[in-house]
Structures are given as C-alpha cells and as structure tokens.
Scaffold this motif. Structure first.
Motif, PDB file in Angstrom:
ATOM      1  N   ARG A   1      15.733  29.050  45.414  1.00  0.00           N
ATOM      2  CA  ARG A   1      14.774  28.703  44.363  1.00  0.00           C
ATOM      3  C   ARG A   1      13.717  27.738  44.881  1.00  0.00           C
ATOM      4  NH1 ARG A   1      16.663  25.868  40.133  1.00  0.00           N
ATOM      5  NH2 ARG A   1      14.959  26.582  38.808  1.00  0.00           N
ATOM      6  N   THR A   2      14.149  26.757  45.668  1.00  0.00           N
ATOM      7  CA  THR A   2      13.202  25.766  46.185  1.00  0.00           C
ATOM      8  C   THR A   2      12.209  26.407  47.141  1.00  0.00           C
ATOM      9  OG1 THR A   2      14.920  24.067  46.000  1.00  0.00           O
ATOM     10  CG2 THR A   2      13.007  23.542  47.343  1.00  0.00           C
ATOM     11  N   LEU A   3      12.708  27.217  48.059  1.00  0.00           N
ATOM     12  CA  LEU A   3      11.823  27.864  49.026  1.00  0.00           C
ATOM     13  C   LEU A   3      10.826  28.796  48.334  1.00  0.00           C
ATOM     14  CD1 LEU A   3      14.425  28.708  51.816  1.00  0.00           C
ATOM     15  CD2 LEU A   3      12.532  27.068  52.002  1.00  0.00           C
ATOM     16  N   GLU A   4      11.302  29.577  47.390  1.00  0.00           N
ATOM     17  CA  GLU A   4      10.403  30.513  46.716  1.00  0.00           C
ATOM     18  C   GLU A   4       9.416  29.781  45.810  1.00  0.00           C
ATOM     19  OE1 GLU A   4      10.116  33.815  47.219  1.00  0.00           O
ATOM     20  OE2 GLU A   4      11.561  33.607  48.850  1.00  0.00           O
ATOM     21  N   PHE A   5       9.850  28.694  45.198  1.00  0.00           N
ATOM     22  CA  PHE A   5       8.960  27.917  44.330  1.00  0.00           C
ATOM     23  C   PHE A   5       7.820  27.293  45.120  1.00  0.00           C
ATOM     24  CE2 PHE A   5       7.756  23.892  42.290  1.00  0.00           C
ATOM     25  CZ  PHE A   5       7.412  24.324  41.015  1.00  0.00           C
ATOM     26  N   ALA A   6       8.129  26.787  46.304  1.00  0.00           N
ATOM     27  CA  ALA A   6       7.144  26.037  47.093  1.00  0.00           C
ATOM     28  C   ALA A   6       6.357  26.915  48.059  1.00  0.00           C
ATOM     29  CB  ALA A   6       7.842  24.920  47.863  1.00  0.00           C
ATOM     30  N   THR A   7       6.626  28.227  48.051  1.00  0.00           N
ATOM     31  CA  THR A   7       5.916  29.143  48.941  1.00  0.00           C
ATOM     32  C   THR A   7       4.775  29.820  48.202  1.00  0.00           C
ATOM     33  OG1 THR A   7       7.893  29.561  50.283  1.00  0.00           O
ATOM     34  CG2 THR A   7       6.140  31.191  50.390  1.00  0.00           C
ATOM     35  N   ALA A   8       3.592  29.785  48.805  1.00  0.00           N
ATOM     36  CA  ALA A   8       2.410  30.395  48.196  1.00  0.00           C
ATOM     37  C   ALA A   8       2.472  31.917  48.321  1.00  0.00           C
ATOM     38  CB  ALA A   8       1.151  29.865  48.885  1.00  0.00           C
ATOM     39  N   LYS A   9       1.552  32.588  47.638  1.00  0.00           N
ATOM     40  CA  LYS A   9       1.527  34.051  47.662  1.00  0.00           C
ATOM     41  C   LYS A   9       1.322  34.606  49.068  1.00  0.00           C
ATOM     42  CE  LYS A   9      -0.058  34.721  42.895  1.00  0.00           C
ATOM     43  NZ  LYS A   9      -1.132  35.272  42.012  1.00  0.00           N
ATOM     44  N   ASP A  10       0.654  33.833  49.919  1.00  0.00           N
ATOM     45  CA  ASP A  10       0.426  34.304  51.289  1.00  0.00           C
ATOM     46  C   ASP A  10       1.621  34.052  52.205  1.00  0.00           C
ATOM     47  OD1 ASP A  10       0.369  31.580  51.753  1.00  0.00           O
ATOM     48  OD2 ASP A  10      -1.659  31.536  52.571  1.00  0.00           O
ATOM     49  N   GLY A  11       2.735  33.514  51.642  1.00  0.00           N
ATOM     50  CA  GLY A  11       3.949  33.288  52.417  1.00  0.00           C
ATOM     51  C   GLY A  11       4.042  31.947  53.098  1.00  0.00           C
ATOM     52  N   THR A  12       3.102  31.047  52.809  1.00  0.00           N
ATOM     53  CA  THR A  12       3.100  29.720  53.431  1.00  0.00           C
ATOM     54  C   THR A  12       3.894  28.736  52.581  1.00  0.00           C
ATOM     55  OG1 THR A  12       0.925  30.124  54.407  1.00  0.00           O
ATOM     56  CG2 THR A  12       1.667  27.829  54.276  1.00  0.00           C
ATOM     57  N   LEU A  13       4.866  28.073  53.197  1.00  0.00           N
ATOM     58  CA  LEU A  13       5.644  27.045  52.504  1.00  0.00           C
ATOM     59  C   LEU A  13       4.891  25.724  52.565  1.00  0.00           C
ATOM     60  CD1 LEU A  13       8.268  26.125  51.080  1.00  0.00           C
ATOM     61  CD2 LEU A  13       9.222  25.694  53.354  1.00  0.00           C
ATOM     62  N   THR A  14       4.685  25.111  51.411  1.00  0.00           N
ATOM     63  CA  THR A  14       3.938  23.858  51.318  1.00  0.00           C
ATOM     64  C   THR A  14       4.884  22.697  51.098  1.00  0.00           C
ATOM     65  OG1 THR A  14       2.068  25.041  50.335  1.00  0.00           O
ATOM     66  CG2 THR A  14       2.118  22.637  50.071  1.00  0.00           C
ATOM     67  N   PRO A  15       4.772  21.630  51.884  1.00  0.00           N
ATOM     68  CA  PRO A  15       5.614  20.454  51.638  1.00  0.00           C
ATOM     69  C   PRO A  15       5.224  19.792  50.332  1.00  0.00           C
ATOM     70  CG  PRO A  15       3.952  19.961  53.308  1.00  0.00           C
ATOM     71  CD  PRO A  15       3.861  21.431  53.030  1.00  0.00           C
ATOM     72  N   GLY A  16       6.178  19.113  49.713  1.00  0.00           N
ATOM     73  CA  GLY A  16       5.879  18.424  48.462  1.00  0.00           C
ATOM     74  C   GLY A  16       7.145  18.106  47.698  1.00  0.00           C
ATOM     75  N   ALA A  17       6.966  17.502  46.533  1.00  0.00           N
ATOM     76  CA  ALA A  17       8.094  17.116  45.684  1.00  0.00           C
ATOM     77  C   ALA A  17       7.657  17.181  44.231  1.00  0.00           C
ATOM     78  CB  ALA A  17       8.574  15.713  46.036  1.00  0.00           C
ATOM     79  N   GLY A  18       8.621  17.434  43.361  1.00  0.00           N
ATOM     80  CA  GLY A  18       8.309  17.499  41.937  1.00  0.00           C
ATOM     81  C   GLY A  18       9.299  18.370  41.207  1.00  0.00           C
ATOM     82  N   PRO A  19       8.994  18.713  39.950  1.00  0.00           N
ATOM     83  CA  PRO A  19       9.906  19.554  39.171  1.00  0.00           C
ATOM     84  C   PRO A  19       9.823  21.014  39.596  1.00  0.00           C
ATOM     85  CG  PRO A  19       7.963  18.981  37.870  1.00  0.00           C
ATOM     86  CD  PRO A  19       7.852  18.226  39.150  1.00  0.00           C
ATOM     87  N   CYS A  20      10.979  21.649  39.710  1.00  0.00           N
ATOM     88  CA  CYS A  20      11.073  23.066  40.073  1.00  0.00           C
ATOM     89  C   CYS A  20      11.640  23.829  38.888  1.00  0.00           C
ATOM     90  CB  CYS A  20      11.981  23.225  41.293  1.00  0.00           C
ATOM     91  SG  CYS A  20      12.349  24.940  41.735  1.00  0.00           S
ATOM     92  N   ASP A  21      10.925  24.839  38.425  1.00  0.00           N
ATOM     93  CA  ASP A  21      11.387  25.574  37.249  1.00  0.00           C
ATOM     94  C   ASP A  21      11.243  27.087  37.423  1.00  0.00           C
ATOM     95  OD1 ASP A  21       8.666  25.806  37.164  1.00  0.00           O
ATOM     96  OD2 ASP A  21       8.426  25.124  35.094  1.00  0.00           O
ATOM     97  N   ILE A  22      11.417  27.573  38.630  1.00  0.00           N
ATOM     98  CA  ILE A  22      11.263  29.003  38.891  1.00  0.00           C
ATOM     99  C   ILE A  22      12.494  29.767  38.398  1.00  0.00           C
ATOM    100  CG2 ILE A  22      12.227  28.837  41.228  1.00  0.00           C
ATOM    101  CD1 ILE A  22      10.221  31.022  42.059  1.00  0.00           C
TER     102      ILE A  22
END
Length: 350
Positions: free
Chosen positions: A267-288
């Motif tokens: 869930r974390t990886l898919e939530f933080a990954t953009a449509k182009d497949g790039t994973l972006t570092p960051g923190a916050g609420p995850c609700d995917i």
C-alpha cells in the motif's frame, strides 16, 4: 468482483492460528505464480531460494506498541483502553509529559467525560470526549511514558486470536527489524523473518530497503457496504525515505524485481508511486484502497499472510493475482490445513 459477497469463504475455526510457530521460519509458505496459477508448497525458510540476486526486498519497519491498557475508575470499575494514534499524541506532548489521543474503551457501560482512569502509580488518564464510538483521553504520567507503557501495556493482538496477550507476544508480535514506534497492529508478513534469514538474503545479493507504515486498528474494520467500491478505507501514517525511494527507482530502471513484504508495504509503495512509476520520498497519511481492477505501478511480487474473509487485505491480493487465482489457492490451503491470519502461514506471490 466488486460485491462484498465475492470475498467470502469458509474457514474452519481450528485453522486460525492462536500462537506463532516456535521458530519464525518454520511457518509454511505457499508459492503462487500469479500469471500461471501454479502453486508450490514450501516452508518459509525456503524463501531465499525463491529470491534472486538483485531483487529488492522492501520491509515495513514500524514497531508495535503495547497499546492495550487495563485501568480502573475511581469506583473500582475495570476499563480496557486501546490507544489508536500514539504517533500523533506523542508529537503533541506538552512539557509536563501530558498528551491527548484517540482511544477505544471497553467497560461495563459508557465512560463519561471527565472520568479519571488509573493504570498504575504515576500513570493515569482522564476522558475528554466521546464521539461516534471513539474516546479522547488525556494521559498524564510521572516519568517516561514509553517506559510506563512497556510496564503496564499489553500487545494489541487481533480480536480473532481470542486470548489475552502474554509476555511472549511482546517479542513474537513484532518483526525483527521493527524500529519506528507507532503501530497498533503488526505488519504480519514480516513476522516470519529472522535475523539469520535476512543475513542469508543479503549474502545472496538481495537488496533490502525499509519504509514505515504505522498499521492502525482500522485494518480490522469490516467492510460494511455491498459494493466494495463504496468502502471508505482507513488512514495510516507512512514515511518513505530518500534512500528507499532511490533504491526502488534504481531497481525499476534496471529491471530488477521490487518485492514488498506485506500488504502494508504494498500500500505504501503504490500510494507514493506516481503514474510514471517513480517512487517519491515523503511522509503523511496513506489512504489507498487497492481492489481488483487496480493497475500496479511499483510492486512486482509480495510476501503476505492468509487474510480474513471480506477484508480489504484479501481484496488487495486479489487485485494483484486475480480473484479466482487467489481463491483457488485459499481453497487448497484450507484443504492442506495451512494456518491462517496474523500468526499463521505465508504466501509468496510472484
């Protein structure tokens, strides 16, 4: 595949694991090849033979707090407290060591606002409010809150285990790589790993990266709508470091597999990954909320446990491997008497 009834299955009560295996890697491992549906029956210690040099294994390093407390009102009445948002509460702690956070309470009757609850010497709370089943308590303590929590708290075992946590659970209901305190439920796929297995994987050339998702009690919340697309998923706090994002992005660019340990890592990886497949570092609420029809952007394979009927976790693995493929594997697991749920056996889906 969007109806809640599509995710029901019958599970004999005796297949629900009440206790972990004596040795973590003694758990069984069902290897499911999602593209062919082929199934292989192994033990978790065999995982090293299923991973390749260059694979990137992503683990959730959240640490479960002993969030279940037994207290008493001034009348002597027993109150059971489950802390829900430890991370947010600790962040708001004042200079006197007091803080407020949301909790679930279990008592003989509803506990009124302003009711004091005592957990031990120098450790107490006062009920501030009650709204839609959730209480807000203000905790106060003499000394270090975490130390008192370790002394008086119990591990918040899932309700289906149907027993009280003991001292042994403080070790077994925790991954060997846990470090960031804040979860009230374990990322259970990770419970099968040992330090020795992690070293074996590293020696083989498997890369390991960490992220954090503080698993909340919402993971046990049932889906109450007939059409799963109408379900409002719970929110949990995540963090992806720059180092982990770089490791994942490099692996994807080089065609190496990204293997998530547990649905929380997925869930974390898919939530933080953009449509182009790039994973972006960051923190916050995850609700995917991942259910069949979802197109995975990051995860190539996963290690996971066997999940409860009608759960969002079962829907996630059904999205990854196909609902019919998963249910065929589950039917075989039941027939072969695999152990289910948090302390149960595991699957490797690739």
């Amino acid at each position: 595949m969007y109806q809640l009834s599509d995710y029901r299955f019958d599970l004999p009560e005796e297949l629900i694991a009440r206790h972990p295996e004596k040795n973590r890697t003694d758990s069984r491992l069902l290897h499911l090849e999602r593209h062919t549906g082929a199934r292989h029956h192994r033990h978790f210690s065999d995982l090293s033979g299923l991973l390749n040099k260059g694979d990137l294994l992503v683990v959730n390093n959240t640490s479960v707090i002993p969030a279940r407390l037994i207290g008493h009102k001034e009348t002597g009445g027993k109150v059971e407290v489950l802390i829900l948002d430890y991370r947010e509460g600790m962040a708001a702690m004042d200079r006197d060591g007091a803080f407020s956070c949301r909790c679930l309470l279990k008592a003989s009757k509803r506990v009124k606002p302003d009711t004091p609850i005592r957990f031990g010497d120098g450790f107490s709370a006062v009920v501030e409010s009650f709204d839609q089943g959730i209480y807000r308590l203000r905790f106060a303590c003499d000394g270090d809150f975490d130390r008192l929590l370790e002394t008086h708290g119990n591990m918040p075992l899932p309700p289906y285990i149907k027993r009280d946590a003991d001292a042994f659970d403080k070790k077994t209901y925790q991954t060997v790589y846990a470090k960031n305190r804040g979860a009230v439920a374990a990322p259970t796929a990770g419970l099968h790993f040992t330090g020795d297995l992690m070293e074996t994987l590293k020696a083989k050339g498997v890369e390991i990266a960490e992220l954090t998702l503080h698993v909340g009690y919402g993971t046990f919340e049932p889906v109450r709508v007939d059409d799963i697309r109408d379900h409002a998923i719970h929110t949990e706090w995540y963090e992806v470091s720059e180092a982990t994002a770089a490791a994942v992005n490099n692996a994807k660019a080089e065609g190496r597999r990204v293997i998530a340990v547990g649905t929380t890592s997925v869930r974390t990886l898919e939530f933080a990954t953009a449509k182009d497949g790039t994973l972006t570092p960051g923190a916050g609420p995850c609700d995917i909320f991942i259910y069949p029809g979802y197109q995975f952007k990051c995860v190539d394979a996963m290690v996971t446990n066997f999940h409860t009927p009608e759960s969002t976790l079962l829907m996630l693995v059904s999205a990854f491997a196909g609902r019919d493929t998963i249910f065929t594997a589950y039917e075989e697991a039941v027939r072969l008497k695999y152990r289910f749920f948090s302390y149960g056996d595991a699957m490797f889906i690739d």
